[in-house]
Scaffold this active site. Structure first.
Site, PDB file in Angstrom:
ATOM      1  N   LEU A   1       0.836  -1.188   0.000  1.00  0.00           N
ATOM      2  CA  LEU A   1       0.000   0.000   0.000  1.00  0.00           C
ATOM      3  C   LEU A   1       0.874   1.242   0.000  1.00  0.00           C
ATOM      4  O   LEU A   1       1.970   1.236   0.517  1.00  0.00           O
ATOM      5  CB  LEU A   1      -0.873   0.036   1.259  1.00  0.00           C
ATOM      6  CG  LEU A   1      -1.754  -1.166   1.511  1.00  0.00           C
ATOM      7  CD1 LEU A   1      -2.411  -1.032   2.849  1.00  0.00           C
ATOM      8  CD2 LEU A   1      -2.794  -1.268   0.438  1.00  0.00           C
ATOM      9  N   ASP A   2       0.357   2.329  -0.584  1.00  0.00           N
ATOM     10  CA  ASP A   2       1.120   3.576  -0.520  1.00  0.00           C
ATOM     11  C   ASP A   2       0.455   4.515   0.476  1.00  0.00           C
ATOM     12  O   ASP A   2      -0.522   4.177   1.116  1.00  0.00           O
ATOM     13  CB  ASP A   2       1.215   4.206  -1.911  1.00  0.00           C
ATOM     14  CG  ASP A   2      -0.157   4.450  -2.496  1.00  0.00           C
ATOM     15  OD1 ASP A   2      -0.226   5.006  -3.608  1.00  0.00           O
ATOM     16  OD2 ASP A   2      -1.156   4.072  -1.866  1.00  0.00           O
ATOM     17  N   SER A   3       1.034   5.701   0.603  1.00  0.00           N
ATOM     18  CA  SER A   3       0.593   6.585   1.675  1.00  0.00           C
ATOM     19  C   SER A   3      -0.854   7.036   1.492  1.00  0.00           C
ATOM     20  O   SER A   3      -1.560   7.281   2.477  1.00  0.00           O
ATOM     21  CB  SER A   3       1.522   7.791   1.769  1.00  0.00           C
ATOM     22  OG  SER A   3       1.685   8.375   0.499  1.00  0.00           O
TER      23      SER A   3
END
Lengths: 167, 126
Positions: A96-98
């Protein structure tokens, strides 16, 4: 839902019966209404048009917080439910990214009816961090090993008491 | 605390727009993303003629943010954040038109793109 109104009316009518002499007869044959007309004996589960309120008496425990957090994370479709562990990192293991972490934080805010500022959500790396943060927020510490200074103090106190006893 | 007191020495050559380092710029971007996410149910109601669903709005917002993910220049990031915030205010205050679907659906862009590649230029006649 209709059955609950009938239950509500039968329950309240049992309180009305002792005052049957004073009230007019037609109040016993009221049609089912959507609002409880007996304010004193209202139970939150019986009202139909019930606006959900935050219960202030909810008892937060560690298993409850952990299961709710893991449920919210599992419902997120970008997270693989099988790969999700307590210590699986969002960025490395789950990919997952931010921006996804911001989405997760918003979902957790909705679940726990609280605000989680961006300053704190930047530091969420594993689900364990989230659970620890919420435990700190709600003062849940039953999963934490008590500090050992207490044990040493007890031993010292016991030794001092024995010394005083023997003298 | 004025901007000049917060500048590290290296940045004194270029005047920053809003943020002085990448961490602050990242905070601004994430904050903007969060307020867009929180506005989704109100966007659905305000622009109800378009019949947008939550997943579609979320994908559109995510796509709009990911389109600029490779930008590294701090001033450009700040300007994009400011532009995103202006779009947000316009959307929230319903200064847009109700039928303006180009904001949430890039496939409805009506301007003609410049031909890129041999075949496209051939079709155009070059």
């Amino acid at each position: 839902m209709l059955s609950s109104t009938f239950r509500l009316l039968t329950r309240t009518s049992s309180f009305i019966r002792p005052v049957i002499g004073s009230l007019p007869r037609r109040s016993l044959f009221l049609k089912p209404t959507l609002v409880s007309f007996n304010e004193k004996h209202r139970q939150p589960s019986m009202i139909i048009n019930h606006i959900p309120v935050r219960q202030s008496h909810v008892h937060y425990t560690y298993p409850m917080i952990e299961s709710r957090v893991m449920l919210v994370l599992r419902l997120f479709d970008k997270i693989d439910g099988n790969a999700l562990q307590l210590d699986s990192k969002f960025a490395q293991d789950l990919g997952l990214d931010s921006l996804d972490i911001v989405e997760i934080t918003a979902a957790l805010e909705d679940e726990f009816w609280t605000e989680i500022p961006d300053v704190d959500s930047d530091h969420f790396v594993t689900p364990r961090h989230i659970i620890q943060y919420l435990c700190d927020k709600y003062d849940v510490y039953e999963h934490v090993e008590p500090v050992s200074a207490g044990k040493e103090y007890m031993e010292e106190a016991k030794a001092a008491a024995e010394r005083a006893h023997h003298h | 605390m004025s901007l000049t007191t917060r500048l590290p020495q290296t940045l004194k050559q270029v005047r920053p727009v809003l943020s002085t380092d990448h961490a602050e710029a990242k905070r601004r971007v994430l904050n903007l993303y969060k307020i867009w996410l929180r506005q989704i149910p109100y966007i659905r109601v305000d622009y109800i003629k378009n019949n947008w669903t939550e997943t579609r709005l979320r994908d559109a917002i995510k796509e709009n943010f990911m389109r600029n993910k490779d930008v590294t220049d701090l001033r450009v990031i700040d300007l994009l954040v400011v532009r995103g915030q202006m779009d947000f205010v316009e959307t929230a205050e319903i200064w847009r038109q109700q039928h303006n679907t180009a904001t949430m659906d890039r496939r409805k862009d009506t301007y003609k793109k410049k031909p890129f590649g041999f075949l496209e230029r051939f079709y155009e006649g070059h």
